[in-house]
Design an enzyme around this catalytic site. Structure first.
Site, PDB file in Angstrom:
ATOM      1  N   CYS A  44       0.827  -1.218   0.000  1.00  0.00           N
ATOM      2  CA  CYS A  44       0.000   0.000   0.000  1.00  0.00           C
ATOM      3  C   CYS A  44       0.860   1.267   0.000  1.00  0.00           C
ATOM      4  O   CYS A  44       0.676   2.146  -0.833  1.00  0.00           O
ATOM      5  CB  CYS A  44      -0.919  -0.014   1.220  1.00  0.00           C
ATOM      6  N   GLY A 183      -9.075  -4.392 -17.216  1.00  0.00           N
ATOM      7  CA  GLY A 183      -9.823  -3.145 -16.960  1.00  0.00           C
ATOM      8  C   GLY A 183     -10.398  -3.132 -15.556  1.00  0.00           C
ATOM      9  O   GLY A 183     -11.568  -2.845 -15.349  1.00  0.00           O
ATOM     10  N   GLY A 184      -9.553  -3.450 -14.565  1.00  0.00           N
ATOM     11  CA  GLY A 184      -9.982  -3.423 -13.162  1.00  0.00           C
ATOM     12  C   GLY A 184      -9.425  -2.187 -12.473  1.00  0.00           C
ATOM     13  O   GLY A 184      -9.124  -1.179 -13.112  1.00  0.00           O
ATOM     14  N   VAL A 239      -5.369 -11.659 -24.766  1.00  0.00           N
ATOM     15  CA  VAL A 239      -4.001 -11.503 -25.278  1.00  0.00           C
ATOM     16  C   VAL A 239      -3.424 -12.901 -25.406  1.00  0.00           C
ATOM     17  O   VAL A 239      -3.439 -13.672 -24.446  1.00  0.00           O
ATOM     18  CB  VAL A 239      -3.151 -10.649 -24.325  1.00  0.00           C
ATOM     19  N   ALA A 271      -2.294  -6.033 -15.469  1.00  0.00           N
ATOM     20  CA  ALA A 271      -3.032  -5.754 -14.223  1.00  0.00           C
ATOM     21  C   ALA A 271      -4.267  -6.636 -14.204  1.00  0.00           C
ATOM     22  O   ALA A 271      -5.387  -6.172 -14.402  1.00  0.00           O
ATOM     23  CB  ALA A 271      -3.406  -4.280 -14.172  1.00  0.00           C
ATOM     24  N   ALA A 322      -6.890  -2.406   1.320  1.00  0.00           N
ATOM     25  CA  ALA A 322      -6.106  -2.053   2.512  1.00  0.00           C
ATOM     26  C   ALA A 322      -7.003  -1.824   3.731  1.00  0.00           C
ATOM     27  O   ALA A 322      -6.694  -2.261   4.845  1.00  0.00           O
ATOM     28  CB  ALA A 322      -5.275  -0.801   2.219  1.00  0.00           C
ATOM     29  N   HIS A 447     -24.685  23.301   2.554  1.00  0.00           N
ATOM     30  CA  HIS A 447     -24.876  23.740   1.165  1.00  0.00           C
ATOM     31  C   HIS A 447     -23.819  24.783   0.838  1.00  0.00           C
ATOM     32  O   HIS A 447     -23.551  25.644   1.663  1.00  0.00           O
ATOM     33  CB  HIS A 447     -26.265  24.352   1.005  1.00  0.00           C
TER      34      HIS A 447
HETATM   35  P1  NAD Z   1      -8.842  -6.500 -10.676  1.00  0.00           P
HETATM   36  O1  NAD Z   1      -9.351  -7.798 -10.201  1.00  0.00           O
HETATM   37  O2  NAD Z   1      -9.434  -5.250 -10.153  1.00  0.00           O
HETATM   38  O3  NAD Z   1      -8.978  -6.405 -12.262  1.00  0.00           O
HETATM   39  C1  NAD Z   1      -8.414  -7.337 -13.119  1.00  0.00           C
HETATM   40  C2  NAD Z   1      -9.112  -7.220 -14.456  1.00  0.00           C
HETATM   41  O4  NAD Z   1      -8.372  -7.982 -15.394  1.00  0.00           O
HETATM   42  C3  NAD Z   1     -10.531  -7.755 -14.458  1.00  0.00           C
HETATM   43  O5  NAD Z   1     -11.362  -6.817 -15.090  1.00  0.00           O
HETATM   44  C4  NAD Z   1     -10.420  -9.049 -15.237  1.00  0.00           C
HETATM   45  O6  NAD Z   1     -11.591  -9.377 -15.951  1.00  0.00           O
HETATM   46  C5  NAD Z   1      -9.287  -8.719 -16.184  1.00  0.00           C
HETATM   47  N1  NAD Z   1      -8.556  -9.864 -16.692  1.00  0.00           N
HETATM   48  C6  NAD Z   1      -8.216 -11.006 -16.050  1.00  0.00           C
HETATM   49  N2  NAD Z   1      -7.493 -11.805 -16.867  1.00  0.00           N
HETATM   50  C7  NAD Z   1      -7.369 -11.149 -18.036  1.00  0.00           C
HETATM   51  C8  NAD Z   1      -6.727 -11.429 -19.262  1.00  0.00           C
HETATM   52  N3  NAD Z   1      -6.084 -12.593 -19.448  1.00  0.00           N
HETATM   53  N4  NAD Z   1      -6.790 -10.515 -20.271  1.00  0.00           N
HETATM   54  C9  NAD Z   1      -7.469  -9.342 -20.087  1.00  0.00           C
HETATM   55  N5  NAD Z   1      -8.086  -9.032 -18.944  1.00  0.00           N
HETATM   56  C10 NAD Z   1      -8.040  -9.907 -17.927  1.00  0.00           C
HETATM   57  O7  NAD Z   1      -7.271  -6.571 -10.430  1.00  0.00           O
HETATM   58  P2  NAD Z   1      -6.149  -5.435 -10.479  1.00  0.00           P
HETATM   59  O8  NAD Z   1      -6.620  -4.248 -11.211  1.00  0.00           O
HETATM   60  O9  NAD Z   1      -4.923  -6.124 -10.920  1.00  0.00           O
HETATM   61  O10 NAD Z   1      -6.002  -5.051  -8.971  1.00  0.00           O
HETATM   62  C11 NAD Z   1      -5.577  -6.034  -8.062  1.00  0.00           C
HETATM   63  C12 NAD Z   1      -6.203  -5.872  -6.699  1.00  0.00           C
HETATM   64  O11 NAD Z   1      -5.674  -4.740  -6.073  1.00  0.00           O
HETATM   65  C13 NAD Z   1      -7.686  -5.731  -6.791  1.00  0.00           C
HETATM   66  O12 NAD Z   1      -8.248  -6.882  -6.243  1.00  0.00           O
HETATM   67  C14 NAD Z   1      -8.010  -4.544  -5.968  1.00  0.00           C
HETATM   68  O13 NAD Z   1      -8.842  -4.918  -4.897  1.00  0.00           O
HETATM   69  C15 NAD Z   1      -6.696  -4.036  -5.428  1.00  0.00           C
HETATM   70  N6  NAD Z   1      -6.551  -2.590  -5.748  1.00  0.00           N
HETATM   71  C16 NAD Z   1      -7.396  -1.715  -5.159  1.00  0.00           C
HETATM   72  C17 NAD Z   1      -7.290  -0.380  -5.461  1.00  0.00           C
HETATM   73  C18 NAD Z   1      -8.207   0.599  -4.800  1.00  0.00           C
HETATM   74  O14 NAD Z   1      -8.768   0.254  -3.763  1.00  0.00           O
HETATM   75  N7  NAD Z   1      -8.408   1.770  -5.362  1.00  0.00           N
HETATM   76  C19 NAD Z   1      -6.364   0.072  -6.377  1.00  0.00           C
HETATM   77  C20 NAD Z   1      -5.515  -0.858  -6.972  1.00  0.00           C
HETATM   78  C21 NAD Z   1      -5.623  -2.201  -6.644  1.00  0.00           C
END
Ligand code: NAD
Length: 472
Positions: A44, A183-184, A239, A271, A322, A447
């Site tokens: 973190c 796209g996470g 990919v 990611a 976190a 407000h």
């Molecule tokens: P995520 O689980 O958020 O997203 C991963 C994405 O990758 C998903 O949309 C999934 O469908 C896609 N995916 C999986 N395999 C794939 C492939 N072979 N090709 C294309 N797309 C694919 O994971 P992340 O973005 O790596 O983040 C990891 C973790 O870290 C998350 O679980 C999240 O909780 C944590 N995180 C949280 C924050 C926050 O709280 N703002 C920020 C960053 C990370």
């Protein structure tokens, strides 16, 4: 072997582990905290939330400066000095981790640098600096070793151009073209940062939309406002291969209807989720249950199947956040300290994606309410009707509540818009306190603020929101 048996050892000093250690010390326990880094912080602070937010802060300033001309202020085009940017981000990390180091000393916590591995149910081997090995015995242990970026089998080639989230936070140059796989959370936040500093962003997602699992109206609203960020979006696309070609990476895709194509990028960021750091911990030497993905199974006190061993945070399963880790740290320590009623009974865990605009959620999504056959009603207050949002030149966003029709309690919420992440806590508290829509509607909100959109969305439940006309 060191002579003394340690009362409580915490392995891993991320937000779960250091919070647990600090609380345990405050409650009078003798605490040992083990981590390879000089100071606490974990992913973190060193390679995750905090450095990302430092860079997102800069991205926001730069993007804002580029969009003020219509409002009557014109800046010349911002220049980015990437070395200084990374220096600044490193300073933020150093200040915060250094602060935690001081808090360790103030609380008289025994901080050991190194990696711990279980030898049996009451002994750990610590590999310290210069690979010095030492055996230490304990009464109780909390495992808080977190998670690391997942890789896609066959695509994890050795190339300086293939990045994970940690490497993407330390780039020495601004890449011209970057492909983000996934796209996470990380994919969307990194896209926001790199587009702002001048990179052309392409993104590929396996499922049919960003943030799979999230209510689609939240994702759609985010996409409406963030179209300019992405040069290319490939959904339902896989990919298949990544190859180094000169100074670039050539990526082979398999899209919808088995359509294959190739493209070249300067950098590719993977990611696609996280895997637990449960390897090399010697878990096979202790009697605890681990699921098939490596997450440690725990009860409502964060206790594993071995009564002296607890697990918290990412290693103990979803969601990998976190704030969930540090909450679980509190539950575990209170249970170890013998506090009555220390059970993990959180009703809502907020989640925030720190994009522009931000997306924040808590409690039940509409999707989940439907799946659970709950008799619910959703209300959605558009930010175009918020005086504060319009005065901030916000052109999209909404505040949505999922409300139980019968009890009128708030079950869940989703906000898309600037600072949504700071606003969501009001709704987490509402859910924890079993507040009804009327409770929120009758709470005077200052407000003009964005928080008024929460009050007005609650007023919409009865059709009485001031700034939205509801036809009877
Ligand atoms: P995520 O689980 O958020 O997203 C991963 C994405 O990758 C998903 O949309 C999934 O469908 C896609 N995916 C999986 N395999 C794939 C492939 N072979 N090709 C294309 N797309 C694919 O994971 P992340 O973005 O790596 O983040 C990891 C973790 O870290 C998350 O679980 C999240 O909780 C944590 N995180 C949280 C924050 C926050 O709280 N703002 C920020 C960053 C990370």
């Amino acid at each position: 072997m060191s002579e003394k048996t340690h009362d409580l050892i915490i392995i891993g000093a991320g937000p779960g582990g250091y919070r647990a250690a600090f609380l345990a010390a405050d409650l009078g326990l003798n605490v040992t905290l083990i981590d390879p880094e000089l100071n606490p912080g974990g992913v973190c602070l060193y390679r995750g939330c905090i450095p990302t937010k430092a860079l997102l802060h800069l991205a926001r300033i730069k993007t804002d400066a580029e969009h003020t001309e219509d409002l009557g202020i014109k800046f010349s085009a911002p220049q980015v000095d990437i070395e200084k940017v990374i220096d600044w981000k490193n300073k933020v990390v150093k200040q915060l981790t250094g602060g935690l180091g001081q808090l360790v000393k103030a609380r008289k916590i025994n901080y050991l640098r190194g990696r711990a591995k279980f030898i049996n149910s009451n002994t750990l081997e610590l590999s310290g600096e210069k690979d010095k090995k030492e055996e230490i015995t304990f009464e109780k242990v909390i495992i808080a070793t977190g998670a690391k970026p997942a890789t896609i089998p066959g695509l994890d080639i050795k190339s300086e151009h293939l990045l994970n989230s940690a490497k993407a936070l330390d780039l020495k140059e601004i890449p011209k073209k970057m492909l983000i796989i996934g796209g996470g959370y990380i994919g969307l936040e990194m896209a926001t940062i790199y587009q702002a500093i001048g990179t052309e962003i392409s993104i590929v997602e396996l499922t049919n939309d960003f943030m799979p699992g999230m209510d689609s109206d939240l994702v759609t609203e985010y996409k409406k406002a963030s179209q300019h960020i992405f040069s290319e979006v490939f959904l339902e696309t896989k990919v298949e291969k990544i190859e180094e070609k000169g100074n670039q990476l050539e990526v082979s895709f398999m899209g919808k209807n088995d359509k294959s194509f190739k493209k070249k990028y300067n950098k590719v960021l993977m990611a696609v989720g996280q895997v637990p750091n449960s390897e090399n911990l010697g878990l096979e030497n202790i009697n605890i249950n681990v699921d098939n993905r490596g997450f440690i199974k725990v009860n409502k006190q964060q206790q594993t199947s071995n009564e002296n061993i607890f697990a918290i945070g990412d290693i103990a399963g979803q969601p990998l956040l976190a704030h969930k880790a540090s909450y679980e740290g509190r539950v575990a320590v209170e249970a170890i300290a013998g506090k009555k009623g220390a059970l993990n009974d959180a009703k809502a865990i907020p989640a925030v994606i720190y994009t522009e605009p931000e997306i924040a959620t808590c409690g039940l999504s509409e999707k989940e309410a439907k799946e659970k056959n709950i008799n619910y009603k959703t209300v959605k207050f558009p930010w175009t009707a918020s005086g504060r949002a319009v005065a901030m030149n916000e052109k999209s966003g909404f505040t949505k509540l999922v409300i139980d029709k019968k009890s009128e309690r708030i079950l869940g919420a989703g906000i898309v818009g600037r600072n949504a992440g700071d606003m969501i806590s009001e709704l987490v508290l509402a859910i924890e306190m079993a507040a009804t829509a009327e409770d929120i509607a009758l709470t005077i909100h200052p407000h003009p603020t964005l928080a008024e959109t929460i009050m007005e969305s609650a007023e919409m439940f009865d059709g009485h929101a001031t700034h939205v006309f509801t036809k009877k």
